[in-house]
Design a protein around this motif. Sequence first.
Motif, PDB file in Angstrom:
ATOM      1  N   ILE A   1       0.837  -1.201   0.000  1.00  0.00           N
ATOM      2  CA  ILE A   1       0.000   0.000   0.000  1.00  0.00           C
ATOM      3  C   ILE A   1       0.871   1.250   0.000  1.00  0.00           C
ATOM      4  CG2 ILE A   1      -1.708   1.296   1.327  1.00  0.00           C
ATOM      5  CD1 ILE A   1      -2.746  -1.402   2.362  1.00  0.00           C
ATOM      6  N   GLU A   2       1.948   1.206   0.786  1.00  0.00           N
ATOM      7  CA  GLU A   2       2.867   2.349   0.816  1.00  0.00           C
ATOM      8  C   GLU A   2       3.452   2.604  -0.578  1.00  0.00           C
ATOM      9  OE1 GLU A   2       3.623   4.469   3.026  1.00  0.00           O
ATOM     10  OE2 GLU A   2       3.387   3.659   5.045  1.00  0.00           O
ATOM     11  N   SER A   3       3.792   1.532  -1.273  1.00  0.00           N
ATOM     12  CA  SER A   3       4.382   1.680  -2.603  1.00  0.00           C
ATOM     13  C   SER A   3       3.347   2.142  -3.626  1.00  0.00           C
ATOM     14  CB  SER A   3       5.004   0.359  -3.057  1.00  0.00           C
ATOM     15  OG  SER A   3       6.034  -0.056  -2.175  1.00  0.00           O
ATOM     16  N   ALA A   4       2.104   1.675  -3.478  1.00  0.00           N
ATOM     17  CA  ALA A   4       1.057   2.012  -4.444  1.00  0.00           C
ATOM     18  C   ALA A   4       0.417   3.366  -4.176  1.00  0.00           C
ATOM     19  CB  ALA A   4      -0.024   0.926  -4.436  1.00  0.00           C
ATOM     20  N   ALA A   5       0.582   3.896  -2.948  1.00  0.00           N
ATOM     21  CA  ALA A   5      -0.087   5.143  -2.564  1.00  0.00           C
ATOM     22  C   ALA A   5       0.206   6.306  -3.508  1.00  0.00           C
ATOM     23  CB  ALA A   5       0.268   5.506  -1.118  1.00  0.00           C
TER      24      ALA A   5
ATOM     25  N   ALA B   1       0.852   6.417  -6.656  1.00  0.00           N
ATOM     26  CA  ALA B   1       0.106   6.269  -7.910  1.00  0.00           C
ATOM     27  C   ALA B   1      -1.392   6.439  -7.683  1.00  0.00           C
ATOM     28  CB  ALA B   1       0.395   4.915  -8.526  1.00  0.00           C
ATOM     29  N   LEU B   2      -1.890   5.933  -6.551  1.00  0.00           N
ATOM     30  CA  LEU B   2      -3.318   6.059  -6.260  1.00  0.00           C
ATOM     31  C   LEU B   2      -3.717   7.504  -5.981  1.00  0.00           C
ATOM     32  CD1 LEU B   2      -3.917   2.999  -3.875  1.00  0.00           C
ATOM     33  CD2 LEU B   2      -4.928   3.325  -6.134  1.00  0.00           C
ATOM     34  N   LEU B   3      -2.835   8.235  -5.314  1.00  0.00           N
ATOM     35  CA  LEU B   3      -3.187   9.574  -4.866  1.00  0.00           C
ATOM     36  C   LEU B   3      -2.802  10.676  -5.832  1.00  0.00           C
ATOM     37  CD1 LEU B   3      -2.176   9.282  -1.085  1.00  0.00           C
ATOM     38  CD2 LEU B   3      -4.443   8.979  -2.104  1.00  0.00           C
ATOM     39  N   ASP B   4      -1.959  10.388  -6.780  1.00  0.00           N
ATOM     40  CA  ASP B   4      -1.447  11.424  -7.675  1.00  0.00           C
ATOM     41  C   ASP B   4      -2.591  12.174  -8.364  1.00  0.00           C
ATOM     42  OD1 ASP B   4       0.397  12.953  -9.113  1.00  0.00           O
ATOM     43  OD2 ASP B   4       0.336  11.570 -10.811  1.00  0.00           O
ATOM     44  N   GLY B   5      -2.700  13.471  -8.069  1.00  0.00           N
ATOM     45  CA  GLY B   5      -3.716  14.296  -8.715  1.00  0.00           C
ATOM     46  C   GLY B   5      -5.131  14.050  -8.270  1.00  0.00           C
ATOM     47  N   ALA B   6      -5.322  13.320  -7.174  1.00  0.00           N
ATOM     48  CA  ALA B   6      -6.692  13.018  -6.737  1.00  0.00           C
ATOM     49  C   ALA B   6      -7.423  14.249  -6.228  1.00  0.00           C
ATOM     50  CB  ALA B   6      -6.668  11.947  -5.649  1.00  0.00           C
ATOM     51  N   LEU B   7      -6.687  15.192  -5.607  1.00  0.00           N
ATOM     52  CA  LEU B   7      -7.305  16.404  -5.057  1.00  0.00           C
ATOM     53  C   LEU B   7      -6.573  17.640  -5.575  1.00  0.00           C
ATOM     54  CD1 LEU B   7      -7.840  15.349  -1.316  1.00  0.00           C
ATOM     55  CD2 LEU B   7      -9.647  15.762  -3.005  1.00  0.00           C
ATOM     56  N   PRO B   8      -6.598  17.896  -6.851  1.00  0.00           N
ATOM     57  CA  PRO B   8      -5.796  18.993  -7.410  1.00  0.00           C
ATOM     58  C   PRO B   8      -6.236  20.371  -6.917  1.00  0.00           C
ATOM     59  CG  PRO B   8      -7.360  18.194  -9.045  1.00  0.00           C
ATOM     60  CD  PRO B   8      -7.453  17.264  -7.869  1.00  0.00           C
ATOM     61  N   GLY B   9      -5.463  20.916  -6.009  1.00  0.00           N
ATOM     62  CA  GLY B   9      -5.749  22.261  -5.520  1.00  0.00           C
ATOM     63  C   GLY B   9      -6.887  22.373  -4.533  1.00  0.00           C
ATOM     64  N   TYR B  10      -7.465  21.271  -4.111  1.00  0.00           N
ATOM     65  CA  TYR B  10      -8.581  21.342  -3.178  1.00  0.00           C
ATOM     66  C   TYR B  10      -8.092  21.682  -1.775  1.00  0.00           C
ATOM     67  CZ  TYR B  10     -12.253  19.778  -6.311  1.00  0.00           C
ATOM     68  OH  TYR B  10     -13.181  19.720  -7.316  1.00  0.00           O
ATOM     69  N   ARG B  11      -8.840  22.542  -1.128  1.00  0.00           N
ATOM     70  CA  ARG B  11      -8.509  22.989   0.219  1.00  0.00           C
ATOM     71  C   ARG B  11      -9.338  22.188   1.224  1.00  0.00           C
ATOM     72  NH1 ARG B  11     -10.434  28.888  -0.815  1.00  0.00           N
ATOM     73  NH2 ARG B  11     -12.085  27.574  -1.712  1.00  0.00           N
TER      74      ARG B  11
ATOM     75  N   VAL C   1      -4.756   6.212   3.393  1.00  0.00           N
ATOM     76  CA  VAL C   1      -4.675   6.420   1.945  1.00  0.00           C
ATOM     77  C   VAL C   1      -6.072   6.563   1.340  1.00  0.00           C
ATOM     78  CG1 VAL C   1      -4.004   5.324  -0.236  1.00  0.00           C
ATOM     79  CG2 VAL C   1      -2.441   5.271   1.714  1.00  0.00           C
ATOM     80  N   THR C   2      -7.042   5.894   1.943  1.00  0.00           N
ATOM     81  CA  THR C   2      -8.407   5.956   1.423  1.00  0.00           C
ATOM     82  C   THR C   2      -9.036   7.328   1.621  1.00  0.00           C
ATOM     83  OG1 THR C   2      -8.689   3.588   1.895  1.00  0.00           O
ATOM     84  CG2 THR C   2     -10.688   4.865   1.526  1.00  0.00           C
ATOM     85  N   VAL C   3      -8.656   8.028   2.688  1.00  0.00           N
ATOM     86  CA  VAL C   3      -9.293   9.311   3.018  1.00  0.00           C
ATOM     87  C   VAL C   3      -9.262  10.305   1.855  1.00  0.00           C
ATOM     88  CG1 VAL C   3      -9.059  11.381   4.452  1.00  0.00           C
ATOM     89  CG2 VAL C   3      -9.082   9.125   5.518  1.00  0.00           C
TER      90      VAL C   3
END
Length: 363
Positions: free
Chosen positions: A69-73, A75-85, A281-283
Amino acid sequence: MIDFRYHLVSLISVFLALAVGIVLGAGPLRDTISDQLTGQVEVLREEKDALRLEVDENRATIADNVAFIESAAPALLDGALPGYRVAVATFPGVTDDVTSAVSQRIEEAGGEITARVELGTDWADPAAEAERTAVADEVRSEVPGVGGADTDDVVLGQALGFALTGATAADPRAASADAVAVLTALADGDDPLVRVEGEAAPADLVLVLTTPQVAPEADATVDPELEPSNVTWALTLAATGEAAPTVVAGYAELDIDTLVRVRGERTVATVDGLGTVAGQVTVPLVLAAVAADAEPLPYGFGIGAQDPLPPQQDLTGPPALETPTTSPGDGQGADGSDGTDGFDGTGTSDEPADDASPSGDGR
């Protein structure tokens, strides 16, 4: 009448039985009894060794899963929240380690933490009902969408969401006067409902971190105030979700966990396993789903969970920040410039009082 001969016969019988036992134990039964005891000990030893091996294998599997999960995080999170506050609100007792770990995942997803607040114990303390009512009465007229018939729990829940996300129409990075006033009221007093860490600027999303309950002993009685407290939290956080896009993360291992009760309302997205890498990571992924107006579902592997992960979202950025605007009098745009204002503990704001929420509907 019992005479001396009766006692003598009794003593002889006792010693005779003892002698027979010694003879049999040292003779024909010795090997049988010894073999049985040795066999039982050997079985127990084998069972213990097997259990130890199973525990070691499970630990190794868990370590491998965490490493994966640490290794995949990234890739999973990249760009998921672009600029969101994101504004992070923590229950009393949430550790700094958990808060930091979740905040790091949000930042890995491209998000920004714009406010950190700690929720006080008075939110759900039955003994603090009068204090909650006083604050609710103070902010009732300041919070958009609140009606006169709404309960204190609803008013305060919506007040929390509005205080953390309310921005001016001219500059979405500046807190509105009403939002500052509401946050000031929540943070007022010796034992306030909210303690603000540093400065707080308007957010697009609200994340609430809860704590786990301790499993009672087998013969122990559950605290009678626990269920009313959980109900209060559930109603409050459901109202927060009505005022702002909200995710509640925590633990769902016991029926008495607060998150399980929150899930019963079915009005706000939830994530369990907050103390694990998988949950942390899911959050951000669930925050992204909420930002995309997905149905608020329970995610994780605990009680009441429906899916491990939400579908991947394709977000381009917060709608509130898509069109740069100029703040009055400073000539700066809405891009994080020097002219933006937030809550700094003084309860003041230099911005106009016209309110705008991230969704643009005043919520």
